[in-house]
Design a protein around this motif. Structure first.
Motif, mmCIF file in Angstrom:
data_model
loop_
_atom_site.group_PDB
_atom_site.id
_atom_site.type_symbol
_atom_site.label_atom_id
_atom_site.label_comp_id
_atom_site.label_asym_id
_atom_site.label_seq_id
_atom_site.Cartn_x
_atom_site.Cartn_y
_atom_site.Cartn_z
ATOM 1 N N GLY A 1 0.826 -1.210 0.000
ATOM 2 C CA GLY A 1 0.000 0.000 0.000
ATOM 3 C C GLY A 1 0.858 1.257 0.000
ATOM 4 N N VAL A 2 1.874 1.251 0.844
ATOM 5 C CA VAL A 2 2.763 2.420 0.919
ATOM 6 C C VAL A 2 3.488 2.600 -0.412
ATOM 7 N N SER A 3 3.973 1.506 -0.999
ATOM 8 C CA SER A 3 4.643 1.589 -2.293
ATOM 9 C C SER A 3 3.723 2.159 -3.364
ATOM 10 N N ALA B 1 1.139 4.167 -2.861
ATOM 11 C CA ALA B 1 0.934 5.593 -2.581
ATOM 12 C C ALA B 1 2.134 6.393 -3.098
ATOM 13 N N ASP B 2 3.342 5.870 -2.865
ATOM 14 C CA ASP B 2 4.546 6.517 -3.411
ATOM 15 C C ASP B 2 4.477 6.647 -4.925
#
Lengths: 467, 467
Positions: free
Chosen positions: A316-318, A320-321
């Protein structure tokens, strides 16, 4: 087909002559002969070569004039000097020529030869595709002038993608990849050095072409900028046009020059032109494949709000990045949505954007999250399914698809992983949802679908007017 | 293993207790029990749960104290409150704890609980991995505390890659991908919220670890910057350390915060720290996979001159673009080299960099071009093989490998295409040459191998000192 400034006949020719035809299997001209018969092309085929009376049981003509009938398309697979010699002779019955031969502007001292070719073509009113090209693959009318054997390079099925390219090797490659991915193609034109037919002609043709649902443009250089922007604008107003500009930096530009003799020009100018024409620009070969896969599944979205759902926080963080790198709008959920989701989702879920269902995710959690997002203004969703979550079943696929259909908004699946995971791809795809195996690929596809493209904004500095 | 500030015992524990053990198949604690037995872990295993006398035929203990012997590693798979209760009680015989449980700093109001956990651990001299983590996968000593079943997520074979990660889902994913790609792993540590054991501890351990040939670091946040840079420098001086920083922009950072409670901090600071420590930074999940594949095949190169050889001009141009985007040195061939090559290669070849052999390429042309490049100062080569070139045979694979071995310089194969092409990948890989299916992937791998990493330079503006 009579649009495209009078070059539509290249796609549905009544007759094709192969100049320099050979009976030797494996020789380029023989591969083309084979391919034309394989596709079921049902116009006339005229092999031309003074050395033979017959080739594969077909009458072979000593010269083009000897054919004695109109030749819609003459395909030249001969050395450049020989091409010039023949075109300098009697060719009154030729309407158009596909000159596959190399040895023109892309080589040292080839410039003059190409100028001469241009002059002859104009004088004799012959439209030319090429030189230094592969010509046409038309899945609709069954025309295939590509000199690569089908055993080595698969031909794609009929479909909505049309491809315009300067590079022949690119044409072959993307054709082969699309065939393997199961993406259908309408028409592919490889026009090489573009002594006559260029991207503007083809774009005008494809704009009106009902078989073409979206267009892929591979550009090393554009010579007639204004015409290009106008034709591209007309086409992009009717269907998605995706472009890649290669030869952007110094090394790339130099390489392009020795490839198709392309002049290049500042990349920033191309970028501005694409924007003006409404073209969706992609950044590389990978992006281009992602673009085809997503446009095969969905239409362009009128809106730019992207919802990310995941059952793995890291991915998820990847995502968003990656979204931020490409300038996508990954706005957070409203307080109301958060509140509603918090009461329904697993205890440690993050009810933000990304919505992280965590490894406790159950099938229903995906449906709940997706529906909440679509109800509350998100235009498309990238949904990550990591099969490590123990409670997940394949029912999650049907349910996601059901919500997708009900709201008629695109859902892109991002599902990285090993064997177990990859074996599930087909199930999503059967429901019409494209699957991407990395967060970056999923986000690139989303960027295409909202019409933004995949070139990072920090590369666009200094964009100037089109010259 | 007694380096890593006294936490080496986590990797070769003499005894493991599973706190909250359950006899129910599919339950997390049971999956861990199964996995430990499957790996052939040959220390003692103590299930702990007051509800059972026996689990799967093993004696089950009512409490940790009841075990009556030293427990090297106690694995906690219980709600956070229960974890605190147990650790608050008699646990004198516990040396280290892996706290898989969520519900600490990453959730609202979990911060206090985590502070309390930290205090207890210090007071009782218990080293802790986690909370909110998966713990350890150690292929060398056969320790596997990951709660995902092997049916869903394959375990990689023994090998030289070690992975450190905050994100458990990332650990699972990359493990699964590596297993599917056939890349071997030494140790994986998922340390989640890092209440105690952090990346610096692990880096010190891996620096001395003979089984670890290269290290992959997945970072959401680093709390102790100075320690991290020092430990990373020590490790990177001995073996390649590749890092990805996720949660770089606003959305990503926010997502990371709700994932492992990571604080983030300005991305530019991380970038500068990586550089200072000699870490190779990669830009995304894709890049990371490319990095593993290339480091599996080759060692880091002392030099940065990249030669591109292709038989398709278009792909050559794309590679030159991608090289420039990443700041690789794709300098042109010397005049001497050009002259020599021109006399040997097909007529329309471009004897530059890229060297474009065109679709007329023969097997020998590849060997000629590669040897000329390696003889004349290029440090690594990216070789594109498009099988559309009719004269190519699989002999080209042996020959490229032969030149590669003779000069002992890395050759990365870039071979995009469909089915026919993909079926050839194995042949290259059997010769130890990694194959990439897009120009971008090949170039990213090259950027890793020359130690440059794959973050585009235009993202590094404003890099400041490490705080």
């Amino acid at each position: 087909m009579n649009t495209g400034k009078g070059m539509g006949f290249f796609f549905d020719p009544q007759s094709i002559a192969i100049i320099g035809a050979s009976p030797t299997p494996g020789k380029a001209s023989h591969v083309i002969l084979d391919n034309l018969r394989r596709t079921g092309y049902n116009g006339s085929i005229y092999p031309v070569n003074p050395k033979y009376d017959h080739i594969d049981g077909m009458k072979c003509y000593a010269s083009i004039a000897d054919i004695g009938k109109q030749v819609d398309v003459a395909i030249f697979v001969l050395p450049a000097s020989k091409v010039m010699e023949i075109l300098g002779g009697p060719v009154e019955n030729v309407r158009g020529a596909i000159i596959i031969s190399s040895g023109f502007r892309e080589v040292e001292k080839g410039e003059l030869l190409e100028e001469e070719l241009k002059r002859i073509a104009e004088e004799k009113c012959i439209r030319i595709i090429g030189p230094n090209c592969l010509g046409i693959y038309d899945a609709i009318y069954g025309v295939d002038t590509f000199l690569v054997p089908v055993e080595q390079v698969k031909r794609p099925k009929k479909g909505g993608l049309s491809i315009l390219t300067q590079s022949g090797s690119f044409a072959v490659l993307i054709m082969d990849e699309m065939a393997t991915e199961g993406i259908g193609v309408a028409r592919i034109v490889s026009y090489g050095n573009k002594v006559d037919v260029d991207e503007a002609d083809c774009l005008d043709l494809l704009a009106e072409d009902e078989a073409t649902r979206y267009v892929l443009l591979y550009i090393e250089s554009v010579e007639n900028g204004r015409e290009f922007v106008e034709a591209a604008s007309r086409c992009a107003a009717k269907k998605p046009v995706v472009a890649i500009k290669v030869g952007r930096g110094e090394a790339g530009m130099h390489a392009a020059r020795s490839h198709t003799g392309a002049l290049g020009g500042k990349y920033e100018i191309y970028r501005a032109a694409f924007r003006k024409a409404g073209i969706i620009e992609v950044d590389g070969y990978e992006d281009l494949k992602d673009a085809c896969r997503v446009l095969e599944a969905y239409n362009i979205v009128d809106g730019n709000k992207v919802l990310i759902i995941t059952d793995g926080g890291g991915i998820g963080v990847s995502m968003a990045d990656a979204c931020e790198d490409l300038g996508l709008d990954v706005r957070r959920l409203s307080q109301d949505s958060k509140k509603r989701l918090s009461s329904k989702l697993p205890a440690f879920s993050a009810t933000d954007n990304p919505i992280d269902l965590t490894a406790s995710a159950k099938d229903d959690d995906y449906f709940t999250a997706l529906e909440e997002g679509f109800l509350n203004g998100y235009d498309l969703a990238i949904v990550t399914v990591l099969w490590g979550a123990p409670a997940l079943s394949t029912r999650v696929i049907d349910g996601i698809s059901e919500v997708q259909n009900r709201y008629n908004k695109p859902v892109l699946i991002c599902s990285p992983g090993g064997e177990f995971t990859r074996n599930k791809y087909r199930l999503f795809e059967e429901k019409g949802m494209p699957v991407f195996s990395t967060p970056e690929a999923g986000v690139r596809a989303a960027a295409v679908l909202i019409g933004k493209g995949t070139v990072r904004d920090n590369m666009s500095k200094g964009a100037g007017p089109w010259i």
